[in-house]
Structures are given as C-alpha cells and as structure tokens.
Design a protein around this motif. Sequence first.
Motif: not given
Length: 347
Positions: A54-60
């Motif tokens: 599962v990848r984490r991101t702060t960019r919608l």
Amino acid sequence: MATRPVFDVAVVGAGMGSAPHLRSLQDLGAEYPLTWVCARDAQRLAAVPLPDGVRRTTRLDDILQDPRVRAVLVLTPPAAHLEVVRQVAAAGKHVLVEKPLELDLPRARALVACCEEAGVQLAVMFQYRLREAATRLRQLLRSGELGPLTSASASVRWWRPQSYYDVPGRGTLARDGGGVLMTQAIHTLDLLLDLIGLPQRVTGSVSTSAVHRMQCEDTASALLHYPGGAVAVVQATTAASPGYPERIEINATGGTATLESGRLQLSFMDGRTETVGADSGTGGGADPMAFDHGPHRAVIRDFLDAVRDGRPPAVTGRSALAVHTVIEAIIASSAQGRAVALNPDCA
C-alpha cells in the motif's frame, strides 16, 4: 479457486476514525485491494500501519490519476469532504464518505449533487443500518407486520472526557459542523429515521453542559411529530459517564421493538417474542474506538459490490440527507423556541 481482484481502492484521510475502515479493507483485500492512502499530514500518515504494497501519498492527484482505482473512501474531517469528493467524482471514481456528509445541510446537498452529476455512486458510513438486528426490524416495519407506529424513542447516553474535546477542532462548527448531534448521535438518529421516516415537524433543545468546555452542544433533546399523532423522543449527550449503549424503542399497533446496540428484542401482540443479534461495543465510553469493525466492513463490502454490479449502495448519499435535515431542524427549533415544520421532500 483463488479470488481475483476486481478493482483497486484508495483511502483519503488517516485520522483516528480510519482504523475500522482500514481493517475492513484488509479483510476484503483479495477482491478489492487497497493500493493508496492519502493524507495531508505526512507524519501522521507515516505512523499508520498498512499492509505491504500500500502506497502512502500526500498528493490527492496520485489517486485521481491512477486508472486502476475505481473507488475512494473519504475519511477526512467533515469540513474537507465537499472539496475532496468534488475532485474524486470529477475523476469518475465512486465515493464512500465517512459521516457526516458535510458541515451543514446546504453543503451536504452540494456533495450529493456533485456525485449525481458526475454519475458516480455515493455511499455513507452509517454502519448501524446494516447490523443484523436493524435489518430484521426494518423488514418487519416495511412489511407492516408490526403495524402503524404509535410512538418511538432514541437514546444516546454516551461519555467523552474533556480531553476528547481538547483536541483542536473537536466539537466546533468549523471542523465538525456541531457537537453530539453531528458527531455521536447522528448514527442512532439516522437509523431511527431510516426505520420510521421523516417527521412532519420537530421541537428541539440543545445546550452545553457544565461537564465540558466546547463550542457546540453536548446535550440535545427533541420531539419528532409524525402523522396520526405518533411522537418520537430523542435524547443525546456525551456527558453521561461512563457511557451506555445507544437504544431505539419502537411501539406499534402490532407489537414493540427494543434495539439496544446490536441486539433486537421483539414482543408481538399475539404473544410471540423474538431476539435477533447480540450486544456489541459501540464506542459510547471514554474510548471512542471500542467497537467491532464488522458493521463497517458490511457497509464497505456493499459499496464495493455496488460499484462492481452497477447498482446503488444500501446507504446512499441522498438517503443520508434525512438526518442532516432533522439535526438542522432540532438546532433551529432550539434557537427559535418553537417547532420547525419539515417539507416531506426537504431531504
């Protein structure tokens, strides 16, 4: 034969309330793999335990631009729901949003409208509706076996310590849209309305008790007036230590029903009795997350299956407007000191 993935799922929001959603998605991962979790706070996001891959991101945009993602769970604070859902719906992705829909009724209606205009499914996390006991009671009411409503009540006597409201934004209009009605009692009130429908008018009173320092109400009472003289009484508070199971009582010409937490007790006029479901944790005490995630999983499973099958979910965004309508009426009635009439089509 091994289950094959149907499509990918993403989550937006990684706060305290995301835990039962993430556990549910882990259970459903063989068919609907979770591939993205997005949050603005990188530090909080890094602290959330996630399965491998599962990848984490702060960019919608990372989610919006991934063609494999067909469904997105929006678990941000209510004040951010409309902004995020507009972008997700515009990208053609289906949405499940955590309750409440938004801060107030106009914004909730706008959220529903943007999904309808985009042609995407919108579900809401009102998990009480899919408990086994609630499903049985709804069946009895819809079939007419319990007969016409004579009276009803809903009681939410929960507890939150002051430390809960000391978290920035908790119990405020700007972040949560209100206090006990919008954040805690909304689940039980939504289920009551799902079972017996919208009232004709509402008489309400809200206040903040001496127990808490907070902007919005921690105590609310209301009378919901129905055709034919039936009345439902609503009581809600987060100032009842140590916290008690929520309870709905329905009295009808053919029998009575008592729904406490996950257990339904039925007594029919002909002498029959029936018990459905079992007691379950509800988060009514100092630990708001002290409950089983099974009902969350049921709502998420239904939503994802609805996307797969091209049908509306069991808990639609439009149906969730009813509880927003009544909460707004309770608060307006309290401020105006009079009953507030509801248009039958107002939701």
